[in-house]
Design a protein around this motif. Structure first.
Motif, PDB file in Angstrom:
ATOM      1  N   ALA A 110      93.228   4.129  43.743  1.00 48.94           N
ATOM      2  CA  ALA A 110      93.684   4.314  42.359  1.00 48.94           C
ATOM      3  C   ALA A 110      94.426   3.062  41.869  1.00 48.94           C
ATOM      4  CB  ALA A 110      94.574   5.551  42.253  1.00 48.94           C
TER       5      ALA A 110
ATOM      6  N   GLU B 123      91.820   0.390  40.780  1.00 48.80           N
ATOM      7  CA  GLU B 123      91.260   0.651  39.445  1.00 48.80           C
ATOM      8  C   GLU B 123      92.307   0.347  38.376  1.00 48.80           C
ATOM      9  OE1 GLU B 123      88.352   3.045  38.132  1.00 48.80           O
ATOM     10  OE2 GLU B 123      87.696   3.880  40.056  1.00 48.80           O
ATOM     11  N   TYR B 124      93.568   0.664  38.677  1.00 46.52           N
ATOM     12  CA  TYR B 124      94.635   0.380  37.713  1.00 46.52           C
ATOM     13  C   TYR B 124      94.746  -1.123  37.466  1.00 46.52           C
ATOM     14  CZ  TYR B 124      99.196  -0.259  35.613  1.00 46.52           C
ATOM     15  OH  TYR B 124     100.202  -0.651  34.765  1.00 46.52           O
TER      16      TYR B 124
ATOM     17  N   ASP C 263      92.137  -2.152  35.236  1.00 47.94           N
ATOM     18  CA  ASP C 263      92.375  -1.557  33.919  1.00 47.94           C
ATOM     19  C   ASP C 263      93.469  -2.280  33.134  1.00 47.94           C
ATOM     20  OD1 ASP C 263      90.855   0.544  33.080  1.00 47.94           O
ATOM     21  OD2 ASP C 263      92.116   2.117  33.916  1.00 47.94           O
ATOM     22  N   ALA C 264      94.542  -2.678  33.839  1.00 50.10           N
ATOM     23  CA  ALA C 264      95.781  -3.059  33.151  1.00 50.10           C
ATOM     24  C   ALA C 264      95.931  -4.565  32.950  1.00 50.10           C
ATOM     25  CB  ALA C 264      96.986  -2.514  33.932  1.00 50.10           C
TER      26      ALA C 264
ATOM     27  N   ARG D 162      84.938  -4.116  38.085  1.00 48.56           N
ATOM     28  CA  ARG D 162      84.083  -2.923  38.083  1.00 48.56           C
ATOM     29  C   ARG D 162      82.879  -3.208  37.198  1.00 48.56           C
ATOM     30  NH1 ARG D 162      88.517   1.322  36.076  1.00 48.56           N
ATOM     31  NH2 ARG D 162      88.815  -0.463  34.697  1.00 48.56           N
TER      32      ARG D 162
ATOM     33  N   PRO E 229      77.776   2.636  33.339  1.00 46.32           N
ATOM     34  CA  PRO E 229      78.349   3.872  33.908  1.00 46.32           C
ATOM     35  C   PRO E 229      77.679   4.309  35.212  1.00 46.32           C
ATOM     36  CG  PRO E 229      78.049   4.135  31.549  1.00 46.32           C
ATOM     37  CD  PRO E 229      77.399   2.832  31.910  1.00 46.32           C
ATOM     38  N   ARG E 230      76.373   4.126  35.327  1.00 45.94           N
ATOM     39  CA  ARG E 230      75.678   4.493  36.576  1.00 45.94           C
ATOM     40  C   ARG E 230      76.191   3.638  37.740  1.00 45.94           C
ATOM     41  NH1 ARG E 230      72.417   8.030  39.426  1.00 45.94           N
ATOM     42  NH2 ARG E 230      71.498   6.937  41.160  1.00 45.94           N
TER      43      ARG E 230
ATOM     44  N   ARG F 149      79.060   2.111  37.881  1.00 50.78           N
ATOM     45  CA  ARG F 149      80.453   2.484  38.155  1.00 50.78           C
ATOM     46  C   ARG F 149      80.513   3.707  39.066  1.00 50.78           C
ATOM     47  NH1 ARG F 149      85.260   1.716  34.161  1.00 50.78           N
ATOM     48  NH2 ARG F 149      84.733  -0.329  33.387  1.00 50.78           N
ATOM     49  N   TRP F 150      79.641   4.699  38.762  1.00 48.89           N
ATOM     50  CA  TRP F 150      79.580   5.891  39.605  1.00 48.89           C
ATOM     51  C   TRP F 150      79.241   5.476  41.043  1.00 48.89           C
ATOM     52  CZ3 TRP F 150      75.055   7.529  42.125  1.00 48.89           C
ATOM     53  CH2 TRP F 150      75.158   8.750  42.799  1.00 48.89           C
TER      54      TRP F 150
ATOM     55  N   ARG G 145      82.228   3.815  42.755  1.00 47.58           N
ATOM     56  CA  ARG G 145      83.275   4.761  43.176  1.00 47.58           C
ATOM     57  C   ARG G 145      82.849   5.557  44.402  1.00 47.58           C
ATOM     58  NH1 ARG G 145      84.207   5.659  37.008  1.00 47.58           N
ATOM     59  NH2 ARG G 145      85.995   4.253  36.726  1.00 47.58           N
ATOM     60  N   ARG G 146      81.568   5.900  44.486  1.00 51.62           N
ATOM     61  CA  ARG G 146      81.080   6.601  45.682  1.00 51.62           C
ATOM     62  C   ARG G 146      81.189   5.708  46.901  1.00 51.62           C
ATOM     63  NH1 ARG G 146      75.654   8.394  46.382  1.00 51.62           N
ATOM     64  NH2 ARG G 146      76.295  10.081  47.732  1.00 51.62           N
TER      65      ARG G 146
END
Lengths: 256, 249
Positions: free
Chosen positions: B69, B72-73, B76-77, B84, B88-89, B91-92, B95-96
């Protein structure tokens, strides 16, 4: 085009059904009876070689694992967002999702399997017939999961599950004592992740979860359950109360 | 203002967050904890991280825990190159992979290596001293893992299962890297950062699993990783995981 293969709207299937309904996405619901081992049918094994459910098919591609599936939905379909707009809020959501995936889901599932699974869930099968059916599962991981579940869980394992649930409930109640929702300022994928397991607990662990013991978590649970999207999701099952049936899995984290 | 609490030598959870910060070009203050002195169980650190685990990131006074987490932060920040994929595919998929590396592969490696190094790690402390330290481990699962490794009580069947999973993961990783220079799609991502910190040392520890005959693409990927400026800086600023020989001394 979205096709969702799911079981009863509890646990992981509940998470994805709720997310789809909350986002107002049109999808076709394909019920998979995991207690009849339908997830191991050849057409489903073509989509996921381990027979994972819930499973979403979008534009011909398959998606599994509720946490990442829900995040995929939120990122691919941005309207009606279920992730907070700020980075801190998204971090909070991911920490809750991880807590569910790392032990809360497995622990609630173990207690629910012990209470409801063997006797009521696969009640149509005599113990010997169950064992024979388990050996016909075409996936090794699936056979192992079901062998352990059919043999019954040991007292040490159940005690660990109870103490993990107790720790999680403490955190949930503490958070909801000072906030309306689990992460950020609004309802989010954190609430979607926790609710379909938490909803088992007032019946399963009445000493731990009740209006007297966890008043804030109980009113949160009722607020989530009253949401129109959640009511639609919970109506996608076949049994009257999806929180009185259980299936084995997921696996507990193997090393602390 | 960014601070990072971490353990040396750098690998797994501490290493991935350290490397993510370097890749993004985020300046941060190093707050190294001495694991062998159990500094992570002292009250001043438990006030920061109540589970007594590393790493912890502090950003503008706010506390962030949980390696996946946090990474990812960080993406993100902070400004800097994205870690990343945009799609979206993908990204999924990323994450897996991160989950698989952290939970399936990572926990299996952790079980194997703790059982090898914990007896040396606790050093000459008496059984009573070790038990007293273990009572201070806040997380019950972590405490149980420590005790099992210390007393060498991990059931052999569980260790064998971990060996099987590491071997299976190695095949899966090799297959992914045979078709692409990075773990997910065509771009470097958090999945590469995680895999490097959780797994690259297996090439040194377990040459029977990672070698140029069985896993040539994995070795080439480790080579590409080590050429990255951020990875060079990571290795220059920190100690890398020790060899098995060093761990047994």
């Amino acid at each position: 085009m979205l096709d969702l293969y799911h079981w009863e709207p509890n646990g992981a299937s509940g998470r994805v059904l709720i997310a789809l309904e909350e986002k107002g996405l049109a999808y076709s619901s394909c019920y998979v009876d995991v207690l009849a081992f339908e997830q191991y049918r050849p057409e489903l094994l073509e989509l996921s070689e381990r027979g994972e459910v819930p499973l979403l098919v979008h534009d011909g591609a398959a998606y599994t694992e509720a946490s990442y599936l829900c995040e995929f939905l939120d990122e691919a379909f941005p309207s009606r967002p279920l992730l907070p707009s700020d980075a801190r809020g998204r971090w909070e959501v991911r920490v809750w999702q991880k807590a569910v995936d790392d032990g809360f889901a497995a622990s609630v599932s173990e207690l629910a399997w012990q209470a409801y699974g063997g006797a009521r869930g696969v009640g149509a099968l005599a113990p010997g017939a169950l064992c024979a059916a388990v050996e016909r599962i075409p996936v090794e991981e699936g056979r192992e999961l079901w062998r352990a579940a059919a043999a019954g869980l040991g007292e040490e394992q159940l005690a660990r599950a109870r103490s993990r649930v107790q720790e999680a409930v403490k955190k949930i109640e503490a958070q909801l004592t000072s906030a309306q929702w689990l992460a950020g300022a609004a309802y989010s994928l954190a609430d979607v992740a926790v609710f379909p397991y938490f909803k088992y607990l007032p019946e399963l662990c009445p000493g731990l979860v009740s209006d007297a013991a966890t008043p804030h978590a109980m009113s949160w649970m009722r607020a989530v359950a009253a949401r129109p999207a959640v009511r639609s999701a919970l109506a996608r099952g076949r049994v009257v109360d999806p929180f009185t049936v259980a299936a084995p899995g997921p696996e507990q984290v193997r090393w602390g | 203002m960014v601070e990072l609490y971490f353990f040396q030598p750098l690998g797994s959870n501490s290493g991935r967050v350290f490397l993510a910060l370097l890749e993004k070009g985020v300046a941060f203050t190093e707050r190294e904890l001495n694991g062998r002195a159990f500094e992570h169980l002292r009250p001043e650190y438990l006030a920061v991280n109540s589970r007594g685990q590393v790493p912890t990131l502090i950003h503008d006074g706010r506390i962030f825990t949980e390696g996946t987490a946090i990474c990812e932060y960080i993406d993100d920040a902070f400004e800097g190159p994205p870690l990343r994929p945009r799609d979206p595919r993908e990204r999924w998929s990323m994450r897996r992979w991160c989950r698989f590396i952290d939970s399936d592969l990572g926990r299996s490696l952790m079980m194997i290596h703790w059982n090898r190094i914990v007896p040396a790690f606790v050093g000459s402390r008496t059984r009573e001293e070790v038990e007293r330290i273990l009572c201070g481990v806040p997380d019950p699962d972590r405490r149980r893992a420590w005790r099992r490794a210390y007393l060498q009580e991990t059931p052999p069947a569980e260790l064998e299962e971990s060996q099987r999973r590491v071997a299976a993961a190695s095949q899966r990783i090799e297959a992914a890297l045979a078709g692409s220079p990075w773990i997910v799609g065509t771009r470097y991502s958090l999945a590469d950062i995680d895999l490097f910190n959780f797994y690259a040392f297996v090439a040194e520890w377990s040459p029977q699993i990672v070698n140029d005959r069985l896993t040539p693409h994995t070795l080439a990927w480790i080579g590409r990783m080590r050429e990255r400026p951020a990875v060079r800086e990571l290795r220059a600023r920190t100690r890398v995981p020790p060899s098995p020989a060093a761990a047994s001394t």
